[in-house]
Each structure stands twice: as C-alpha cells, then as structure tokens.
Design a protein around this motif. Structure first.
Motif, short mmCIF file in Angstrom:
data_model
loop_
_atom_site.label_atom_id
_atom_site.label_comp_id
_atom_site.label_asym_id
_atom_site.label_seq_id
_atom_site.Cartn_x
_atom_site.Cartn_y
_atom_site.Cartn_z
N UNK A 155 0.82 -1.21 0.00
CA UNK A 155 0.00 0.00 0.00
C UNK A 155 0.85 1.26 0.00
N UNK A 156 2.14 1.16 0.37
CA UNK A 156 2.97 2.37 0.35
C UNK A 156 3.25 2.84 -1.07
N UNK A 175 -0.15 -5.63 0.48
CA UNK A 175 -0.41 -5.76 1.91
C UNK A 175 -0.29 -4.43 2.63
N UNK A 176 -1.02 -4.34 3.73
CA UNK A 176 -0.81 -3.25 4.67
C UNK A 176 0.21 -3.70 5.70
N UNK A 210 -2.82 -12.27 4.25
CA UNK A 210 -2.31 -11.85 2.95
C UNK A 210 -2.23 -13.06 2.02
N UNK A 211 -1.81 -14.19 2.56
CA UNK A 211 -1.73 -15.41 1.76
C UNK A 211 -3.09 -15.78 1.19
N UNK A 216 -5.28 -4.50 3.59
CA UNK A 216 -4.69 -3.61 4.58
C UNK A 216 -5.63 -3.21 5.71
N UNK A 217 -6.75 -3.95 5.84
CA UNK A 217 -7.70 -3.61 6.89
C UNK A 217 -8.33 -2.26 6.72
#
Length: 252
Positions: free
Chosen positions: A140-141, A182-183, A223-224, A246-247
C-alpha cells in the motif's frame, strides 16, 4: 481453497518466512503437487520446506541475482514441471533518510524489489504454463508518501506498474498478472529490515489499530489468502488489478 490447486505447480520467491512462507503453506494445504520456494539462506529454506511438507522443493536464489534466477528455471526444467502459479514475493524493506541515502542503498532496494521481480517473471516465462496465474507482491505504500521510505515506496509503485504491463504483455498466452498490496503485516521484515524494536512495533501497532477500520495489523496468513484468491479459478476474470489487503488503512 481446499483442493483448488490439486496437482498444480507453484513457485513462491522469498518463501522461507513471512508472507511467502504463509502462502507456500496455504498452497500446500490447497493440494499443490509441487511448491518451489526460494530464499537467500539455505538453512532457513530447509526449515521452511520442512514446515510446508513433502510438496516443497527449496532452491537457494537471491531475487536480485539474475544468474541465480536462471538456476531456478533450470531446476524446474530438470523436473519436467510447468508453472501454474508464480508468486513473485521476494523483497526487502529498509528505511532511507532523504539527504543521507547512498547509491548503494538505492541499488540494493531496486535490485531486489524491481529488477528481481522483473527478471523473476522473465526468466520463468519458458516454464510458465499457458493460462497460468502470476501474483506480484507490492504494498500500500506504493500510493502513499511516508517519511524515510521513499526508496521502498517507489520500488513498490514500480511493482504495481509491472503488474499492469505484464498483464498486457502476456495476454496472448492467457496468463493473468495481478498485484497484492499488503498493509502492515506482522512479519520478520519489520525487525530485520525496518529495524523496529519491540517497543517501536507496539507503538506502530497502536497507530494502525486507531487508523485502520480493521483495528489491528495483519497476520501473514490473511495476505496469503488474498494471494490464493488471485491465483485461483475464482479470479479467472481478474487481471491487472491491485488488491489492497490492509484492513482499510489506505482505503478510507
């Protein structure tokens, strides 16, 4: 996902820990026939292969070393396998302070996170089955500007871009290419790469708990699960996307 990958051959780069190991174990549980995992340290790879089970085959390879990626392709060819799923997961995360970043810092991040992903896919094209699924691990970055993470963020933005381009490049072979982003996820890279102490991680976890609607950091298995979805027949019409897991941290 039980049985979804029955008889399939899977490659997971960076499969000795964190998200890669969680994904490899999930593919094994879903029936994959053979799972190739890569990593830099042989001892860690062997330990991971034992965790994954009889379907695992460890190949020592640094994602930033193009010659090593060639050895992976040769190992797959030697077994007579064709890859049904490729999860290009290997990457590093290191802080860099603007004004103090060296060329070596830049090269290290981009060699692994960008060159490594590009040449992982390219080197394995001869053994990718038509109709295969490729998942790239972004972050996400890639869409956020965070202090002291400019190199990591830019490298992951490049990975997101590669997913779009590869999806177009491989359309004639019906190979789908997507990115998972992913977060904040509890993996060893927080300590080994970002050099977070236990106290720093606790503070960061509290921030995430307040900022993300899910109210917590992710477990690698979460994430998996998204990786397996993107690689599965359930995502047969999903191509070129970025799936943020990422919730809600970067989404709302």
């Amino acid at each position: 996902m039980s049985g979804q990958f029955e008889g399939r051959t899977v490659v997971v780069t960076g499969g000795s820990s964190g998200i890669g190991l969680a994904a490899a174990k999930a593919f094994a549980a879903a029936g994959a026939r053979r799972i190739y995992i890569t990593g830099r340290r042989q001892a860690a790879l062997e330990a991971a292969a034992e965790e994954i089970g009889a379907s695992a085959q460890a190949v020592q390879a640094d994602a930033g070393d193009v010659a090593a990626l060639g050895r992976l392709e040769k190992a797959i060819t030697a077994n007579g396998d064709r890859i049904d799923v490729l999860f290009a997961n290997a990457g590093i995360a290191e802080k860099n302070r603007l004004g103090e970043t060296s060329e070596a810092d830049f090269d290290r991040t981009f060699d692994v996170n960008v060159k490594g992903v590009f040449f992982t896919v390219q080197s394995l094209l001869p053994v990718l089955a038509d109709g295969a699924a490729v998942v790239l691990n972004a972050s996400i970055v890639s869409g956020k500007g965070m202090p002291d993470l400019s190199l990591y963020s830019a490298s992951k933005a490049a990975v997101r871009s590669l997913a779009r381009s590869f999806a177009s490049d491989l359309r004639a072979r019906r190979i789908r290419v997507n990115a998972v982003s992913p977060g904040v996820t509890k993996t060893p890279i927080l300590e080994t790469g970002l050099k977070m102490s236990a106290e720093e991680f606790e503070g960061f976890s509290q921030y995430v708990a307040e900022a993300a609607p899910a109210g917590r950091v992710a477990d690698p298995i979460e994430i998996a699960a998204a990786v397996l979805f993107l690689a599965s027949p359930a995502a047969s019409y999903v191509n070129g996307v970025e799936l943020a897991v990422d919730g809600g941290l970067a989404q709302v």
